[in-house]
Scaffold this motif. Structure first.
Motif, mmCIF file in Angstrom:
data_model
loop_
_atom_site.group_PDB
_atom_site.id
_atom_site.type_symbol
_atom_site.label_atom_id
_atom_site.label_comp_id
_atom_site.label_asym_id
_atom_site.label_seq_id
_atom_site.Cartn_x
_atom_site.Cartn_y
_atom_site.Cartn_z
ATOM 1 N N ARG A 99 -74.643 19.835 -19.829
ATOM 2 C CA ARG A 99 -74.530 20.071 -21.273
ATOM 3 C C ARG A 99 -73.314 19.386 -21.890
ATOM 4 O O ARG A 99 -73.237 19.251 -23.102
ATOM 5 N N GLN A 100 -72.369 18.972 -21.068
ATOM 6 C CA GLN A 100 -71.206 18.235 -21.576
ATOM 7 C C GLN A 100 -71.205 16.786 -21.067
ATOM 8 O O GLN A 100 -70.169 16.142 -21.000
ATOM 9 N N HIS A 148 -71.065 13.050 -20.761
ATOM 10 C CA HIS A 148 -70.447 12.036 -21.635
ATOM 11 C C HIS A 148 -69.686 12.649 -22.799
ATOM 12 O O HIS A 148 -69.559 12.039 -23.862
ATOM 13 N N GLY A 149 -69.200 13.889 -22.639
ATOM 14 C CA GLY A 149 -68.443 14.518 -23.713
ATOM 15 C C GLY A 149 -69.302 15.128 -24.796
ATOM 16 O O GLY A 149 -68.779 15.547 -25.844
ATOM 17 N N LEU A 150 -70.607 15.198 -24.588
ATOM 18 C CA LEU A 150 -71.483 15.815 -25.581
ATOM 19 C C LEU A 150 -71.284 17.328 -25.585
ATOM 20 O O LEU A 150 -70.754 17.905 -24.647
ATOM 21 N N GLU A 151 -71.757 17.965 -26.615
ATOM 22 C CA GLU A 151 -71.556 19.405 -26.773
ATOM 23 C C GLU A 151 -72.898 20.128 -26.721
ATOM 24 O O GLU A 151 -73.727 19.994 -27.620
ATOM 25 N N ASN A 152 -73.114 20.846 -25.605
ATOM 26 C CA ASN A 152 -74.278 21.718 -25.464
ATOM 27 C C ASN A 152 -75.595 20.967 -25.663
ATOM 28 O O ASN A 152 -76.473 21.405 -26.400
ATOM 29 N N GLU A 153 -75.721 19.822 -24.976
ATOM 30 C CA GLU A 153 -76.961 19.051 -25.014
ATOM 31 C C GLU A 153 -77.461 18.849 -23.596
ATOM 32 O O GLU A 153 -76.669 18.679 -22.666
#
Length: 984
Positions: free
Chosen positions: A901-902, A904-909
Motif C-alpha cells: 500500500r506504500q 513507491h511512496g504511494l498512500e494506501n494504494e
C-alpha cells in the motif's frame, strides 16, 4: 612441485652486441632440431636469451630467462647439463670468459627480485602452477589417446559404460596406465570479477604500510619512545604521556605530509609526461614479426626505459606490490583477472641500469594478448609501465594509460625485442588445454555419476564447462518459452494414491513423455511438476524433503501463505475449486499440442494412466487456444481484459533467446530460475540434496561443496564423489494460480470512470468517452491495449510501422530514467508494480540488478469456460511462473509490489488490476496539472485455485521414477531415458 623463474644478467661490451645477436639467431634456429631433443623432458618449461643494450654509461647485458621445475638451482643446472656448449658459443661472441660450470656462472649473475624499498624490483607470474613438464606432456598424450578412441568407437552404450570401456583401453596401454592415478591440480574457481572491496583495500593499506612506510615510521617511532622515556624520567608520568601523544601526532602528520607530497609529485609527473606516438622501427618490428606465431605460443621480450625521477623507483614497487596482492588474494590461480593465456611472465628492473624488462610466454597472437590486457586488466600494465618513458598518459598511477588501446599497443611494439633464442617445452599446448587435459585425467580417474561422465565427455573438443552454461537437455522445456507453436494446452491436476510403489510405477509410465530442452517436438509437449505431498507419496524421504524451502513445503493453500498472497475473505483457499488446504493435490501435468485432436488424445491417455495406477484427476483447465497468424506464426495474445499479454519477460542467460536478444535491462542469470546455477549475486540458490547412500546407482549429480559447477574441479574428486547428491539441479519451482477475471465489472468501471474523469485537468483535452475509457484502462495497466507502452507513447497507442500488420509492443525502456514522476506510466500501474525497473534509483545498474532478483518467468495462458448455451460463464488467466525462490520472487512481487500500500511512496494504494481493495481501490495518476485520483476501483480478479510445485530436471525425474528398494529408498533396477549403465 614448484616452478622456479630465474633471470641472470651477464654484462658485456655493447660493441659486441651485434655478434651476440647473430650467434643467438644461429643457435635459435637449432632449437627446432637438436636443441629441442636436448632440452626435451629436462624440466625446462621456457628458456630465452636476449641482448639488452644499456643507456649512456650503462653496460649491455646478456639476459637469460629460465622457467623450470624445481628450485632456482635446479633450473640453472638443467641448462648447464644440456646446453653448456651452446652457452659457451654465445659467451664467446660476447667475449666473456668461458666458465667451467655454467650453473655456477649464471648464479653469480642472478637477478634476485623482491618487494620492499631495498629489494631489486620485479614480479613473477605462473599461469599453470604445480604443473610439471612431464605431467603436461603426459596428460596431453592421454587426452589424445582418449580422443582417438572416441573417434573410432560408438557412444551408444551410454556414458557410464563408455567410461568403463575407456578406462579399460587406457589400462591396456603401458605408457598411459600410470596416469590412472589422479593428481591434485590448482583449483579453478567459479568465474567472477576480482574487485577492490573494502576488506581487501584495508589489508592492502596495512600490508603496504609495513612494506613501504617502515623506513619513515621506524626512526620516528624510536624518537617518540626516547622522548617519552626522557620526559617521564625527568618530569613525571603526566608529562611523559603528553609527550607520547604529541609524538604520535607528529608521526601521523609527518606520514600524511610525506604521502601527500608523494601524491602531488606523482600527479605533476603524470601531467608532464609526453606520450611517445612514434611508430616502431620497421627493421626491428620486421625482425619481431618474423619470429611470431610459429606455434600456439609466443614470447614477448620488452625493454623499457624508466623515467628519471626518484619517485618512480617507489611507484614501480607500489605497482608490483598491488599486482602481487591481487594475484595472491583476489585472482584465481593462474589468472590475471579474467586473462588466462599466460604460461609464465616476469618483470625485472635490470640492476645498474634504467631498463625495465618484461618477459612473457603466452598463448595466442600478440594482438589478442595485448587486446585482452587493454580491455580486461589495463590497470596492471598502466601501474607498471606508466613509470617508463613515453607511455600513454596515466592518472593516479593505475588509471587511463593502457586503456588508450591503439596508443598503448604502438608504444608496446616499440619496446619489443626479437626473441632470437626461445625454447618452449610444449609449443602447441595452450594454458586452456593444459587445464582441460588435467580435468580429463581427473575425470577418467574419479567420475562415478552419469552427470559427471557427461560433463567429462564435454571436455573433448571443448573446455571446462562454465558455471552459468545451462545444461539445456536436462531442463524441462517450459523454461525456454511459452510454446507458442503449440497453441492448444491443458493442465491436469493430479492426486496420487497413498502407495509409493504405485506412485513410482505411474511416474515411470509418464517419464518418457516428459519433454526436455530448447527444441520441443512439433506435435506434443508434456511437462510435469510435483507438490511437496506428492514427493512424499513418491517415497522421497522426509530428511530430503526437509531441504526444500518452507513456502514450497507449506503450499499455496496454507493459511500463512494465503495471508502473504492476500488470498483472504472471498478468495481464501477454503473457497477454491482446487488446491485448497483440504485438497489432495500432488502433481500437475502440462500438455501442449499443435492441434486439438492431438491434445485430446494425449489428455485421454493421461487420464486413463491415472486410473490404471490408482491416481485420479482433481481438476482440469483447458486454456483458450492461442491465435495463430498466417504461416503458423504466433499472433498477438491478449488477456481477458483486452490487453496484449506476455510483453515483458526476463531473458535467461544461456538460452537461445539470450543469444539473439541479450538486452542488458532484461537479462537475468539462470540461477534465478533454475537450481544449480549462479544467481544475480554470483551465488547458488539452496538446492535439496540426497545422501549418497540413497543414490547407490549414481543417478544424481554431485553436490559441489563450494557450489561451483562444470566439469571436473580436481580438489573435489576422489572422496568428494561419495558425498551428497544434488536432487534440485536443473529443476525449478512452478507456481500455478487459476485467476478469474470479471471482465464485465472491469469494463463497467472504465465506463463510469470515463464519464467522471474525461474532463479532468490531468486528462488529455477533448477526449470522447471511448477515448477516455482507453486512456484510463492504459493508466491502470501501464500499457495500451495493443501492448505499446505509456512511457514511449504517452498520448496514444503506438501505430504500426510501414510493412507491419500491427504495432509491435515495446519493452526496452527505463521508468526512472524516462518517466521518474510517473506522469506517463503511473507509479502504481500494474506493469510498473510487476517490474519497477529503475524507478527507485533512475539510471542505476545496481537498482536494475536488485529488481531483477525478483523477476519471474511467466508461462501462463488465458482460459474460458462456457455454459450449455456456449456463452462464457467464466474467463480468466491460468497464471503460471517459474522461479528458483518462491518467497523472494513470486511471493515478494505479490506481497510487496502488487499489494504494497506504500509502494513507491504511494498512500494506501494496491495494484489497480489484481489488488484486494474491495470498492475502495484507488490509483494516483500524476500530471503537471495536478494528480488525478481514480477511486472506487473494485476487485476484478479472484483466485479459483492453485499450488506450488517442483519441476524436476531429467536426472531427478529418473531418480524418482525408479522402483523402491526393500529399505524404502529409491533405486534403479529398471532403465529410464537417463542412462543407468554400470559404473566402471
Amino acid at each position: 612441485m614448484t616452478q622456479a623463474m630465474v633471470t641472470s644478467a651477464v654484462p658485456f661490451a655493447e660493441s659486441d652486441a651485434d655478434a651476440v645477436d647473430a650467434a643467438l639467431d644461429r643457435l635459435g634456429a637449432n632449437l627446432v632440431g637438436d636443441g629441442r631433443e636436448t632440452l626435451f623432458m629436462s624440466g625446462v618449461h621456457f628458456l630465452s636469451i636476449t641482448v639488452v643494450r644499456g643507456g649512456p654509461r650503462q653496460p649491455t647485458y646478456l639476459v637469460f630467462e629460465i622457467t623450470a621445475d624445481g628450485d632456482a638451482d635446479d633450473a640453472r643446472q638443467s641448462l648447464s647439463d644440456r646446453l653448456t656448449p651452446w652457452c659457451h658459443e654465445i659467451l664467446d661472441a660476447a667475449k666473456v670468459e668461458r666458465p667451467e660450470n655454467v650453473a655456477a656462472f649464471l648464479k653469480r649473475y642472478d637477478v634476485r627480485t623482491g618487494q620492499g624499498l631495498y629489494r631489486q624490483p620485479g614480479l613473477d607470474f605462473q599461469g599453470t602452477p604445480g604443473m610439471t613438464v612431464p605431467r603436461i606432456l603426459a596428460e596431453f598424450e592421454l587426452a589424445r589417446v582418449i580422443r582417438d578412441y572416441l573417434d573410432l568407437n560408438s557412444r551408444a552404450t551410454g556414458p557410464l559404460s563408455l567410461l568403463a570401456d575407456i578406462r579399460r583401453h587406457v589400462r591396456e596401454d603401458d605408457r598411459m596406465r600410470p596416469l590412472l592415478v589422479a593428481e591434485p591440480v590448482p583449483r579453478l574457481p567459479a568465474q567472477g570479477e576480482a574487485k577492490f572491496d573494502a576488506p581487501f583495500l584495508l589489508s592492502l593499506v596495512g600490508r603496504g604500510a609495513l612494506e613501504f612506510l617502515w623506513p619513515l615510521l621506524l626512526p620516528l617511532g624510536a624518537l617518540v619512545a626516547i622522548s617519552t622515556y626522557l620526559a617521564s624520567a625527568n618530569a613525571g608520568i603526566v608529562v611523559g604521556a603528553l609527550t607520547f601523544v604529541v609524538g604520535l601526532s607528529v608521526v601521523a602528520v609527518a606520514t600524511v605530509a610525506v604521502l601527500l607530497l608523494a601524491y602531488l609529485t606523482l600527479r605533476r609527473l603524470e601531467g608532464e609526461n609526453t606520450p611517445d606516438d612514434r611508430p616502431p622501427d620497421p627493421v626491428v618490428l620486421g625482425d619481431v614479426l618474423a619470429r611470431e606465431n610459429r606455434s600456439q605460443q609466443n614470447h614477448l621480450a620488452a625493454v623499457s626505459t624508466m623515467q628519471g625521477h626518484w619517485l618512480r623507483a617507489v611507484t614501480l614497487r607500489v605497482a608490483f606490490f598491488v599486482i602481487r596482492e591481487m594475484v595472491r588474494r583476489r585472482f584465481r590461480p593462474g589468472f590475471l583477472g579474467e586473462i588466462s593465456t599466460i604460461h609464465f611472465a616476469r618483470w625485472v628492473k635490470l640492476p645498474g641500469t634504467d631498463k625495465l624488462l618484461f618477459f612473457s610466454n603466452y598463448g595466442g597472437s600478440w594482438e589478442s594478448y595485448l587486446e585482452d590486457f587493454v580491455t580486461r586488466a589495463s590497470f596492471g600494465l598502466t601501474g607498471v609501465w606508466s613509470n617508463a618513458l613515453g607511455f600513454p598518459r596515466a592518472s593516479n598511477l593505475f588509471g587511463e594509460g593502457a586503456s588508450d588501446g591503439d596508443r598503448f599497443k604502438r608504444w608496446a611494439r616499440r619496446q619489443q625485442r626479437p626473441s632470437r633464442f626461445w625454447y618452449s617445452a610444449y609449443p602447441h599446448v595452450t594454458t586452456a588445454r593444459i587445464r582441460t587435459n588435467a580435468a580429463i585425467r581427473q575425470g577418467l580417474c574419479n567420475a562415478t555419476t552419469v552427470d559427471e561422465v557427461e560433463a567429462w565427455l564435454g571436455l573433448f573438443g571443448s573446455r571446462v564447462r562454465p558455471d552459468a552454461l545451462l545444461e539445456t537437455d536436462q531442463v524441462q522445456t517450459l523454461l525456454f518459452g511459452g510454446l507458442s507453436k503449440h497453441p492448444h494446452a491443458a493442465l491436469l491436476a493430479v492426486a496420487l494414491p497413498h502407495a509409493p510403489v504405485a506412485c513410482r510405477e505411474w511416474l515411470a509410465s509418464v517419464e518418457p513423455k516428459v519433454t526436455f530442452g530448447e527444441e520441443p517436438p512439433p506435435d506434443l509437449v508434456t511437462n510435469l511438476a510435483i507438490s511437496s505431498p506428492g514427493l512424499g507419496k513418491l517415497g522421497l524421504p522426509d530428511a530430503v524433503q526437509a531441504h526444500f524451502p518452507p513456502a514450497f513445503r507449506m503450499g499455496m493453500g496454507h493459511p500463512v501463505r494465503a495471508r502473504v498472497l492476500s488470498d483472504t475473505g472471498e478468495d481464501k483457499p477454503a473457497t477454491w475449486l482446487w488446491g485448497g488446504p483440504d485438497d489432495d493435490l500432488d502433481a500437475v501435468l502440462l500438455v501442449y499440442a499443435a492441434d486439438r485432436a492431438t491434445l485430446d488424445l494425449a489428455v485421454a491417455d493421461h487420464v486413463a494412466g491415472l486410473a490404471r495406477y490408482g491416481a485420479r484427476l482433481v481438476h482440469q483447465v483447458m486454456p483458450k487456444p492461442l491465435p495463430m497468424a498466417d504461416g503458423g506464426a504466433r499472433s498477438a495474445v491478449s488477456e481477458p481484459f483486452g490487453f496484449v499479454d506476455g510483453v515483458s519477460q526476463p531473458i535467461v542467460r544461456g538460452t537461445r533467446r539470450w543469444m539473439r536478444q541479450s538486452d542488458a535491462i532484461h537479462v537475468v542469470e539462470a540461477g534465478e530460475f533454475v537450481l544449480g546455477y549462479p544467481d544475480g549475486r554470483g551465488y547458488f540458490p539452496p538446492s535439496p540434496s540426497v545422501p549418497a547412500s540413497q543414490d547407490p546407482d549414481n543417478l544424481l549429480p554431485l553436490v559441489d561443496p563450494v557450489h561451483s559447477r562444470g566439469a571436473y574441479q580436481p580438489e573435489f574428486t576422489g572422496d568428494g564423489a561419495r558425498g551428497a547428491r544434488d536432487f534440485g539441479r536443473n529443476g525449478s519451482f512452478l507456481v500455478v494460480r487459476q485467476l478469474r477475471q470479471d471482465v464485465d465489472r472491469f469494463h463497467d468501471y472504465l465506463g463510469r470512470a470515463a464519464e467522471r474523469y474525461k474532463d479532468h485537468p490531468a486528462a488529455p483535452r477533448g477526449l470522447s468517452v471511448a477515448q477516455a475509457r482507453a486512456w484510463i484502462g492504459a493508466k491502470m495497466i501501464g500499457r495500451w491495449p495493443n501492448g505499446t507502452s505509456l512511457v514511449r507513447y504517452p498520448h496514444g497507442p503506438g501505430r504500426p510501422r510501414p510493412g507491419q500488420a500491427r504495432a509491435r509492443p515495446d519493452n526496452e525502456f527505463l521508468y526512472g530514467t524516462e518517466d521518474p514522476l510517473g506522469e506517463r506510466c503511473p507509479l502504481g500501474a500494474h506493469i510498473r508494480r510487476a517490474n519497477p525497473r529503475d524507478s527507485l534509483a533512475p539510471g542505476s545498474d545496481d537498482e536494475l540488478s536488485i529488481v531483477n532478483r525478483h523477476r519471474i518467468l511467466r508461462i501462463g495462458r488465458a482460459y474460458e469456460t462456457a455454459g450449455d448455451d456456449g456463452r462464457p460463464t467464466e474467463q480468466g488467466l491460468l497464471f503460471m511462473c517459474l522461479n528458483a525462490d518462491i518467497e523472494r520472487q513470486f511471493e515478494f512481487i505479490q506481497q510487496t509490489w502488487f499489494m504494497g500500500r506504500q509502494f513507491h511512496g504511494l498512500e494506501n494504494e494496491v495494484d489497480p488490476v489484481t489488488g484486494r481493495g474491495g470498492k475502495m481501490g484507488r490509483l494516483t495518476v500524476p500530471s503537471p496539472q495536478g494528480p488525478l485520483h481514480l477511486t472506487g476501483i473494485e476487485d476484478f480478479v479472484s483466485t479459483r485455485g492453485g499450488g506450488y510445485f517442483f519441476m524436476p530436471g531429467r536426472q531427478a525425474l529418473g531418480y524418482l521414477s525408479g522402483p523402491l528398494r526393500a529399505a524404502g529408498l529409491p533405486g534403479s533396477a529398471q532403465l529410464g531415458p537417463t542412462d543407468r549403465g554400470a559404473a566402471a
